[in-house]
Design a protein around this motif. Structure first.
Motif, PDB file in Angstrom:
ATOM      1  N   CYS A  12       1.184  -1.154   0.306  1.00 10.57           N
ATOM      2  CA  CYS A  12      -0.177   0.297   0.400  1.00 10.57           C
ATOM      3  C   CYS A  12       0.929   1.113  -0.386  1.00 10.57           C
ATOM      4  O   CYS A  12       0.837   2.275  -0.446  1.00 10.57           O
ATOM      5  CB  CYS A  12      -0.811  -0.056   1.109  1.00 10.57           C
ATOM      6  SG  CYS A  12      -1.883   1.490   1.496  1.00 10.57           S
ATOM      7  N   LEU A  30      -7.887   4.336   1.748  1.00 13.37           N
ATOM      8  CA  LEU A  30      -6.723   2.477   1.246  1.00 13.37           C
ATOM      9  C   LEU A  30      -6.236   2.115   2.424  1.00 13.37           C
ATOM     10  O   LEU A  30      -6.828   0.804   3.306  1.00 13.37           O
ATOM     11  CB  LEU A  30      -6.519   1.584   0.175  1.00 13.37           C
ATOM     12  CG  LEU A  30      -6.194   0.534  -0.229  1.00 13.37           C
ATOM     13  CD1 LEU A  30      -7.858  -0.157  -0.320  1.00 13.37           C
ATOM     14  CD2 LEU A  30      -5.642  -0.009  -1.660  1.00 13.37           C
ATOM     15  N   HIS A  42      -8.238  -5.633  -1.969  1.00 11.69           N
ATOM     16  CA  HIS A  42      -8.844  -5.372  -2.984  1.00 11.69           C
ATOM     17  C   HIS A  42      -9.786  -4.962  -3.357  1.00 11.69           C
ATOM     18  O   HIS A  42     -10.714  -3.644  -3.832  1.00 11.69           O
ATOM     19  CB  HIS A  42      -7.460  -4.738  -3.435  1.00 11.69           C
ATOM     20  CG  HIS A  42      -6.796  -3.461  -4.619  1.00 11.69           C
ATOM     21  ND1 HIS A  42      -6.804  -2.445  -4.500  1.00 11.69           N
ATOM     22  CD2 HIS A  42      -7.422  -3.162  -5.674  1.00 11.69           C
ATOM     23  CE1 HIS A  42      -6.473  -1.840  -4.999  1.00 11.69           C
ATOM     24  NE2 HIS A  42      -7.073  -1.861  -6.138  1.00 11.69           N
ATOM     25  N   VAL A  76     -12.951  -3.658  -1.459  1.00 14.60           N
ATOM     26  CA  VAL A  76     -12.793  -2.257  -1.503  1.00 14.60           C
ATOM     27  C   VAL A  76     -13.253  -1.752  -3.364  1.00 14.60           C
ATOM     28  O   VAL A  76     -13.930  -0.873  -2.846  1.00 14.60           O
ATOM     29  CB  VAL A  76     -12.071  -1.772  -1.309  1.00 14.60           C
ATOM     30  CG1 VAL A  76     -11.368  -0.315  -1.743  1.00 14.60           C
ATOM     31  CG2 VAL A  76     -11.005  -1.962  -0.154  1.00 14.60           C
ATOM     32  N   LEU A 103     -10.733   7.046  -2.841  1.00 14.57           N
ATOM     33  CA  LEU A 103      -9.894   6.077  -3.238  1.00 14.57           C
ATOM     34  C   LEU A 103      -9.970   6.578  -4.720  1.00 14.57           C
ATOM     35  O   LEU A 103     -10.058   7.436  -5.277  1.00 14.57           O
ATOM     36  CB  LEU A 103     -10.146   5.014  -2.984  1.00 14.57           C
ATOM     37  CG  LEU A 103     -10.947   4.751  -2.196  1.00 14.57           C
ATOM     38  CD1 LEU A 103     -12.484   2.502  -2.252  1.00 14.57           C
ATOM     39  CD2 LEU A 103     -10.070   3.642  -1.559  1.00 14.57           C
TER      40      LEU A 103
END
Length: 269
Positions: free
Chosen positions: A71, A83, A135, A138, A165
Motif C-alpha cells: 500500500c 485504502l 482490494h 474495496v 480512492l
C-alpha cells in the motif's frame, strides 16, 4: 519480547489513522515505525531458534504486514489514503493475533534447505493474494456506492472515503498487479510442493484437501489472468474470480489450521 512488539505495532498502526490528515509526514513516519515493529515481531514469532512457526494467525499477520508495505509503495503512484484508512485497523488486529493463537513449531533439524524457502514463498503468495482479495472487496464497495449516489447521498464518512480512492480503472490496474505477482508466487509454491514434496515437507505427495484446494485456487487465478489478457475481462467477472480464488486458497490452509488450532485445539503441521 515479540508480544510487546506486537502491541506496540498495533498502537502505532492505530495512531497513524487518528493523526490529522494535514500531518502527512508524521503519518508516514508513524506508519513506517509500525511496519518495522510489526516486521520485527513477526520475525521473532516465525523464526525462533532452530525452528519455524506456522499457523493461521501467523499467516494472516504476515499477509497484513506485506499489505501495508505494498500500500505504501502504490501510494507513491496513486492516492490510496482511503485504502490506508481501511487497511491499518486490520493490520493492528492481525499484529497481535499470533500472541493469542501462536500456532505450531516445526523443528528445522533434519529438514533440507528447501523447506524454509518453500514456507516463505507460500507465505508471500498468500500475502499477495490477500492484498488482491482485500482490494477486490474495496472495489466492490466503491462500485456499488458510486451507483447508489445517483439515488441518494449516503453517509458522509463513506462519501469522503470513496472520494479519496483512485478511479475504478486505476484500482483495477493495481488489482491485476497483485493478482499477477500472487499467481507467480502461488505457481512456485505448488511446484515446490508437488516436485519436492518428500524433500521439502518430509512426506510423500498425497491428494488431500489442501492439495486439491490449492490447485483449484491456482486454476481460478490462471483462468482470470487468461480471460483478462485474451478476452479483456473487467468489472464483476474480475472481482468474482479474484474473491473465489482467494476464498479457495484461504480454505486450503488458513481455514483448516483455524479448525485444528482453535476449534479442535490440535497442533498439527
Amino acid at each position: 519480547m515479540q508480544i510487546y512488539l506486537s502491541f506496540l505495532a498495533a498502537a502505532l498502526y492505530i495512531s497513524s489513522i487518528v493523526l490529522p490528515a494535514s500531518r502527512l509526514s508524521m503519518i508516514n513516519v508513524v506508519s513506517a515505525l509500525a511496519w518495522l515493529t510489526h516486521g520485527a515481531a513477526l520475525w521473532l514469532t516465525v523464526f525462533p531458534e532452530y525452528a519455524i512457526r506456522v499457523g493461521f494467525a501467523v499467516m494472516l499477520s504476515a499477509a497484513l504486514w506485506v499489505s501495508v508495505f505494498v500500500c505504501w509503495l502504490e501510494n507513491r503512484n496513486a492516492a490510496l489514503d482511503g485504502l490506508r484508512l481501511l487497511l491499518m485497523p486490520n493490520a493492528a488486529l492481525m499484529a497481535v493475533l499470533p500472541g493469542f493463537f501462536p500456532g505450531s513449531l516445526i523443528a528445522l533439524a533434519g529438514k533440507t534447505a528447501m523447506f524454509p524457502w518453500h514456507v516463505v514463498i507460500a507465505m508471500l503468495a498468500y500475502s499477495t493474494l490477500t492484498i488482491a482479495a482485500f482490494h477486490a472487496v474495496v472495489m466492490t464497495v466503491q462500485d456499488k456506492h458510486l451507483h447508489q449516489l445517483r439515488a441518494s447521498q449516503k453517509t458522509l464518512w463513506l462519501n469522503t472515503l470513496i472520494d479519496r480512492l483512485p478511479a475504478l480503472l486505476t484500482m483495477e490496474k493495481i488489482l491485476f498487479r497483485f493478482v499477477a505477482l500472487g499467481f507467480v508466487l502461488l505457481t512456485l509454491t505448488v511446484l515446490s510442493g508437488v516436485i519436492f514434496s518428500e524433500q521439502v515437507l518430509g512426506v510423500a505427495f498425497k491428494w488431500d484437501h489442501k492439495t486439491l484446494l490449492s490447485l483449484l485456487s491456482w486454476l481460478l487465478f490462471a483462468i482470470l489472468l487468461t480471460g483478462r489478457y485474451w478476452r479483456g475481462w473487467r468489472g464483476k467477472t474480475v472481482l468474482s474470480f479474484t474473491l473465489s480464488g482467494f476464498i479457495t486458497l484461504l480454505l486450503a490452509y488458513v481455514g483448516s489450521r483455524f479448525v485444528l488450532e482453535v476449534l479442535l485445539h490440535r497442533s498439527l503441521t
